[in-house]
Scaffold this active site. Sequence first.
Site, short mmCIF file in Angstrom:
data_model
loop_
_atom_site.label_atom_id
_atom_site.label_comp_id
_atom_site.label_asym_id
_atom_site.label_seq_id
_atom_site.Cartn_x
_atom_site.Cartn_y
_atom_site.Cartn_z
N CYS A 236 -8.15 -4.59 -4.26
CA CYS A 236 -6.84 -4.59 -3.58
C CYS A 236 -6.97 -4.23 -2.10
O CYS A 236 -8.05 -4.36 -1.51
CB CYS A 236 -5.88 -3.65 -4.31
SG CYS A 236 -4.14 -3.97 -3.90
N GLY B 235 0.85 -1.19 0.00
CA GLY B 235 0.00 0.00 0.00
C GLY B 235 0.89 1.23 0.00
O GLY B 235 1.85 1.31 0.78
N ASP C 19 -1.97 4.76 -6.38
CA ASP C 19 -0.52 4.73 -6.18
C ASP C 19 0.09 5.99 -6.76
O ASP C 19 1.02 6.54 -6.19
CB ASP C 19 0.08 3.46 -6.81
CG ASP C 19 -0.22 2.27 -5.92
OD1 ASP C 19 0.50 2.09 -4.93
OD2 ASP C 19 -1.22 1.58 -6.16
C1 RUB Z 1 -1.68 -1.56 -3.19
C2 RUB Z 1 -2.60 -0.67 -3.95
C3 RUB Z 1 -3.40 0.30 -3.15
C4 RUB Z 1 -2.69 1.64 -3.16
C5 RUB Z 1 -3.27 2.60 -2.13
O1 RUB Z 1 -0.78 -2.24 -4.05
O2 RUB Z 1 -2.66 -0.66 -5.15
O3 RUB Z 1 -4.66 0.48 -3.71
O4 RUB Z 1 -1.32 1.49 -2.88
O5 RUB Z 1 -3.01 2.18 -0.81
P1 RUB Z 1 0.41 -3.12 -3.39
P2 RUB Z 1 -3.05 3.21 0.42
O6 RUB Z 1 -0.24 -4.13 -2.51
O7 RUB Z 1 1.12 -3.69 -4.56
O8 RUB Z 1 1.28 -2.16 -2.60
O9 RUB Z 1 -4.42 3.82 0.39
O10 RUB Z 1 -2.81 2.36 1.63
O11 RUB Z 1 -2.00 4.23 0.19
#
Ligand code: RUB
Length: 326
Positions: free
Chosen positions: A129, A19, A201
């Site tokens: 996700c 994330g 992201d």
């Molecule tokens: C995680 C992903 C999330 C964003 C936002 O991908 O795509 O939707 O990163 O997350 P991965 P947040 O598991 O490959 O990191 O809201 O926590 O910033």
Amino acid sequence: MIPAVRKSFERIRKLKIQGAWNVALESVKALDLEMQASNAKTREEFLKQMQAAILFLRASRPTEPALRNALRFVFSKARKSKEQGVEKLKELVENEARNYAFQSMETKKKIAEFGCRLVESDSSVLIHCHSSTIMQVLKKAKDERKKFRVYCTETRPLYQGRISARELSDYGIKTTLIVDSAANYLLSTVNDLDLVLVGADAITSSGDLVNKIGTSQLALSAFEHGKKLYSCTGTHKFDPLTLWGVPEPIEQRAKEELLSNAERKLLKLKNPKNLSVLNPAFDLTPAKYITGYVTEIGILPPQGFTAAVWKEFDLDKGELFDFYKR
Ligand code: RUB
């Protein structure tokens, strides 16, 4: 780099920490640790070491402007300060790292306030996700006693959607898990499903969204069925380099993520040496398929995102190019 920083790098790279937001927080923490251990004798040496640590940490997840922006934020405070002594600079970095963590919590609370307004009682929401921001939005809606169901895609290949499903059902929210390819079926058959929430992201200067692979398919499908799709995100996911036409990189991940031992067995593939695998971690959803960005400064139309966040970024073109050097 000190061992703790190498460990953080590996934990981010291997998605033990996932994330965008969690990754940014971890990298700022690691930068602080590295700088506290610095043996620099002068301000110049200290800043040079800091840049090297940032370059190192940035490589852990290439498609994460939140990570790059967070590190730039701390670096720019150190660079712009008048402090000459290394001990004072160390103190400054420590304070800024703490400040970043605190501001992140405050920002997420504001996003949750705005996002929660989109969740209607007696409705369903589809998510993709695992986004810590979306988790906060949905928990806030639950705290406000709204009655709703959440459908979570599994999110192959690493199943981050299952983390969301567990977290939400543990919180007492009615949750249903679906395979990624069931999303279109759901959007065309579930009448009370009007809202799709995804994380972010990266956001480009055109208001396009880079998020977990499969987001663009979901967006097309939501658009086709007349459903709303919002991305819940802090404004710090904006990638300033896209203002100068630099494309957002898409992280390509190892084929082992698709060909784990268990899956190889399932596929009866004993020795898939000659099989090539394409495993992009993210994809780009054009602004026209996005209803809005739910941010800490309000719900913004994708086309107005850049103008709205412009002021928050202390943009200095020369410094930016120097800093990012992709
Ligand atoms: C995680 C992903 C999330 C964003 C936002 O991908 O795509 O939707 O990163 O997350 P991965 P947040 O598991 O490959 O990191 O809201 O926590 O910033």
